[in-house]
Design a protein around this motif. Structure first.
Motif, PDB file in Angstrom:
ATOM      1  N   SER A 142      23.279  36.360 -18.718  1.00  0.00           N
ATOM      2  CA  SER A 142      24.611  36.753 -18.768  1.00  0.00           C
ATOM      3  C   SER A 142      25.017  37.071 -17.218  1.00  0.00           C
ATOM      4  CB  SER A 142      25.188  37.882 -19.683  1.00  0.00           C
ATOM      5  OG  SER A 142      24.398  39.151 -19.203  1.00  0.00           O
ATOM      6  N   GLY A 143      25.905  38.025 -17.065  1.00  0.00           N
ATOM      7  CA  GLY A 143      26.114  38.487 -15.707  1.00  0.00           C
ATOM      8  C   GLY A 143      26.611  37.397 -14.814  1.00  0.00           C
ATOM      9  N   GLY A 144      27.388  36.559 -15.189  1.00  0.00           N
ATOM     10  CA  GLY A 144      27.833  35.674 -14.180  1.00  0.00           C
ATOM     11  C   GLY A 144      26.876  34.145 -14.118  1.00  0.00           C
ATOM     12  N   TYR A 145      25.847  34.361 -14.944  1.00  0.00           N
ATOM     13  CA  TYR A 145      24.951  33.160 -15.172  1.00  0.00           C
ATOM     14  C   TYR A 145      24.298  32.832 -13.774  1.00  0.00           C
ATOM     15  CZ  TYR A 145      26.988  33.072 -19.583  1.00  0.00           C
ATOM     16  OH  TYR A 145      27.699  33.184 -20.918  1.00  0.00           O
ATOM     17  N   SER A 146      23.353  33.346 -13.326  1.00  0.00           N
ATOM     18  CA  SER A 146      22.592  33.040 -12.456  1.00  0.00           C
ATOM     19  C   SER A 146      21.574  31.896 -12.818  1.00  0.00           C
ATOM     20  CB  SER A 146      21.412  33.953 -11.775  1.00  0.00           C
ATOM     21  OG  SER A 146      21.942  35.086 -11.418  1.00  0.00           O
ATOM     22  N   THR A 147      21.551  30.702 -11.724  1.00  0.00           N
ATOM     23  CA  THR A 147      20.763  29.449 -12.440  1.00  0.00           C
ATOM     24  C   THR A 147      19.640  29.177 -11.314  1.00  0.00           C
ATOM     25  OG1 THR A 147      22.385  28.098 -11.193  1.00  0.00           O
ATOM     26  CG2 THR A 147      22.757  28.530 -13.534  1.00  0.00           C
ATOM     27  N   ASN A 148      18.824  28.422 -11.535  1.00  0.00           N
ATOM     28  CA  ASN A 148      17.573  27.998 -10.780  1.00  0.00           C
ATOM     29  C   ASN A 148      17.203  26.688 -11.026  1.00  0.00           C
ATOM     30  OD1 ASN A 148      15.568  27.907  -8.773  1.00  0.00           O
ATOM     31  ND2 ASN A 148      14.446  29.558  -9.854  1.00  0.00           N
ATOM     32  N   TYR A 149      16.944  25.843 -10.165  1.00  0.00           N
ATOM     33  CA  TYR A 149      16.504  24.346 -10.458  1.00  0.00           C
ATOM     34  C   TYR A 149      15.405  23.811  -9.874  1.00  0.00           C
ATOM     35  CZ  TYR A 149      21.536  24.138 -12.010  1.00  0.00           C
ATOM     36  OH  TYR A 149      22.751  24.256 -12.841  1.00  0.00           O
ATOM     37  N   ALA A 150      14.555  22.887 -10.348  1.00  0.00           N
ATOM     38  CA  ALA A 150      13.686  22.293  -9.696  1.00  0.00           C
ATOM     39  C   ALA A 150      13.980  21.427  -8.612  1.00  0.00           C
ATOM     40  CB  ALA A 150      12.690  21.290 -10.363  1.00  0.00           C
ATOM     41  N   GLU A 151      13.332  21.451  -7.355  1.00  0.00           N
ATOM     42  CA  GLU A 151      13.824  20.279  -6.405  1.00  0.00           C
ATOM     43  C   GLU A 151      14.095  19.162  -6.645  1.00  0.00           C
ATOM     44  OE1 GLU A 151      14.272  23.474  -3.572  1.00  0.00           O
ATOM     45  OE2 GLU A 151      14.932  21.270  -3.078  1.00  0.00           O
ATOM     46  N   SER A 152      13.436  18.468  -7.539  1.00  0.00           N
ATOM     47  CA  SER A 152      13.466  17.163  -8.058  1.00  0.00           C
ATOM     48  C   SER A 152      14.832  16.687  -8.771  1.00  0.00           C
ATOM     49  CB  SER A 152      12.442  16.639  -8.831  1.00  0.00           C
ATOM     50  OG  SER A 152      12.181  17.459 -10.086  1.00  0.00           O
ATOM     51  N   VAL A 153      15.465  17.971  -9.307  1.00  0.00           N
ATOM     52  CA  VAL A 153      16.579  17.570 -10.035  1.00  0.00           C
ATOM     53  C   VAL A 153      17.899  18.364  -9.359  1.00  0.00           C
ATOM     54  CG1 VAL A 153      15.203  17.579 -12.003  1.00  0.00           C
ATOM     55  CG2 VAL A 153      16.609  19.759 -11.602  1.00  0.00           C
ATOM     56  N   LYS A 154      17.766  19.115  -8.196  1.00  0.00           N
ATOM     57  CA  LYS A 154      18.898  19.772  -7.755  1.00  0.00           C
ATOM     58  C   LYS A 154      20.102  18.603  -7.168  1.00  0.00           C
ATOM     59  CE  LYS A 154      17.010  23.966  -5.752  1.00  0.00           C
ATOM     60  NZ  LYS A 154      16.643  24.865  -4.665  1.00  0.00           N
ATOM     61  N   GLY A 155      21.185  19.033  -7.423  1.00  0.00           N
ATOM     62  CA  GLY A 155      22.343  18.102  -7.301  1.00  0.00           C
ATOM     63  C   GLY A 155      22.653  16.988  -8.168  1.00  0.00           C
ATOM     64  N   ARG A 156      21.340  16.789  -9.133  1.00  0.00           N
ATOM     65  CA  ARG A 156      21.914  15.829 -10.245  1.00  0.00           C
ATOM     66  C   ARG A 156      22.084  16.644 -11.422  1.00  0.00           C
ATOM     67  NH1 ARG A 156      17.940  12.627 -11.678  1.00  0.00           N
ATOM     68  NH2 ARG A 156      16.166  13.878 -10.812  1.00  0.00           N
ATOM     69  N   PHE A 157      21.240  17.583 -11.878  1.00  0.00           N
ATOM     70  CA  PHE A 157      21.528  18.231 -13.038  1.00  0.00           C
ATOM     71  C   PHE A 157      22.267  19.551 -12.894  1.00  0.00           C
ATOM     72  CE2 PHE A 157      16.994  16.685 -14.816  1.00  0.00           C
ATOM     73  CZ  PHE A 157      17.389  15.200 -14.730  1.00  0.00           C
ATOM     74  N   THR A 158      22.831  19.885 -14.268  1.00  0.00           N
ATOM     75  CA  THR A 158      23.493  21.140 -13.989  1.00  0.00           C
ATOM     76  C   THR A 158      23.365  22.023 -15.507  1.00  0.00           C
ATOM     77  OG1 THR A 158      25.256  20.217 -12.945  1.00  0.00           O
ATOM     78  CG2 THR A 158      25.849  22.338 -14.087  1.00  0.00           C
ATOM     79  N   VAL A 159      22.809  23.141 -15.442  1.00  0.00           N
ATOM     80  CA  VAL A 159      22.462  23.828 -16.754  1.00  0.00           C
ATOM     81  C   VAL A 159      23.529  24.861 -16.968  1.00  0.00           C
ATOM     82  CG1 VAL A 159      21.019  25.849 -15.183  1.00  0.00           C
ATOM     83  CG2 VAL A 159      20.690  25.505 -17.870  1.00  0.00           C
ATOM     84  N   SER A 160      24.034  25.140 -18.101  1.00  0.00           N
ATOM     85  CA  SER A 160      24.847  25.860 -18.575  1.00  0.00           C
ATOM     86  C   SER A 160      24.789  26.401 -20.123  1.00  0.00           C
ATOM     87  CB  SER A 160      26.304  25.024 -18.490  1.00  0.00           C
ATOM     88  OG  SER A 160      26.227  24.079 -19.327  1.00  0.00           O
ATOM     89  N   ARG A 161      25.565  27.600 -20.398  1.00  0.00           N
ATOM     90  CA  ARG A 161      25.323  28.033 -21.867  1.00  0.00           C
ATOM     91  C   ARG A 161      26.626  28.825 -22.309  1.00  0.00           C
ATOM     92  NH1 ARG A 161      21.166  32.768 -21.372  1.00  0.00           N
ATOM     93  NH2 ARG A 161      21.657  33.029 -23.482  1.00  0.00           N
ATOM     94  N   ASP A 162      26.850  28.640 -23.506  1.00  0.00           N
ATOM     95  CA  ASP A 162      27.865  29.255 -24.287  1.00  0.00           C
ATOM     96  C   ASP A 162      27.494  30.205 -25.016  1.00  0.00           C
ATOM     97  OD1 ASP A 162      30.035  29.819 -25.751  1.00  0.00           O
ATOM     98  OD2 ASP A 162      30.811  27.946 -25.749  1.00  0.00           O
ATOM     99  N   ASN A 163      27.409  31.420 -24.940  1.00  0.00           N
ATOM    100  CA  ASN A 163      26.682  32.446 -25.640  1.00  0.00           C
ATOM    101  C   ASN A 163      27.625  32.512 -26.917  1.00  0.00           C
ATOM    102  OD1 ASN A 163      24.587  33.013 -24.071  1.00  0.00           O
ATOM    103  ND2 ASN A 163      25.676  35.009 -23.200  1.00  0.00           N
ATOM    104  N   ALA A 164      28.969  32.388 -27.126  1.00  0.00           N
ATOM    105  CA  ALA A 164      29.610  32.360 -28.206  1.00  0.00           C
ATOM    106  C   ALA A 164      29.192  31.219 -29.307  1.00  0.00           C
ATOM    107  CB  ALA A 164      31.230  32.294 -27.744  1.00  0.00           C
ATOM    108  N   LYS A 165      28.704  30.215 -28.784  1.00  0.00           N
ATOM    109  CA  LYS A 165      28.296  29.128 -29.685  1.00  0.00           C
ATOM    110  C   LYS A 165      26.730  28.992 -29.622  1.00  0.00           C
ATOM    111  CE  LYS A 165      32.175  26.072 -28.501  1.00  0.00           C
ATOM    112  NZ  LYS A 165      32.598  24.966 -28.003  1.00  0.00           N
ATOM    113  N   ASN A 166      26.144  30.139 -29.230  1.00  0.00           N
ATOM    114  CA  ASN A 166      24.629  30.033 -29.278  1.00  0.00           C
ATOM    115  C   ASN A 166      23.847  28.786 -28.784  1.00  0.00           C
ATOM    116  OD1 ASN A 166      24.654  32.827 -30.392  1.00  0.00           O
ATOM    117  ND2 ASN A 166      23.420  32.264 -32.181  1.00  0.00           N
TER     118      ASN A 166
END
Length: 128
Positions: A54-78
């Protein structure tokens, strides 16, 4: 401990997109830092992307996918998601979601050994 189930994998042409979902059971999903990993045949399981609990959702990516992949979550929907764009044949792998309880709102673990819960995986195949 949450139970995790991935969905959304499939066959796509290079340059295409897929959206993976990870559904979690239980009431404690919002206390879990989450991650996506992948494993190609004959290769080690590797970190793809991660997101804090939580807390504004920090994210991290492997270099090979940066700029192409996006991770997200919805805690209300688990649920957690991985939007994959501009897919390449080298993205072909079984994709796993993983989670671990985390006291930090900002932590984004990246090592497979950091995670306690794992899904069964979903196959992503990118044709050239």
């Amino acid at each position: 401990q949450v139970q995790l189930v991935e969905s959304g994998g499939g066959l796509v042409q290079a340059g295409g997109s897929l959206r993976l979902s990870c559904a979690a059971s239980g009431r404690t999903f919002s206390t879990y830092a989450m991650g996506w990993f992948r494993q190609a045949p004959g290769k080690e399981r590797e970190f793809v992307a991660g997101i804090s609990r939580s807390g504004g959702y920090s994210t991290n990516y492997a270099e090979s996918v940066k700029g192409r992949f996006t991770v997200s979550r919805d805690n209300a929907k688990n649920s957690m998601y991985l939007q994959m764009n501009s897919l390449k044949p080298e993205d072909t792998a079984v994709y796993y979601c993983a989670g671990r309880p985390d006291s930090s709102m900002w932590s984004v673990p990246t090592l497979a050994t950091d995670f306690r819960s794992w899904g069964q995986g979903t196959q992503v195949t990118v044709s050239s």
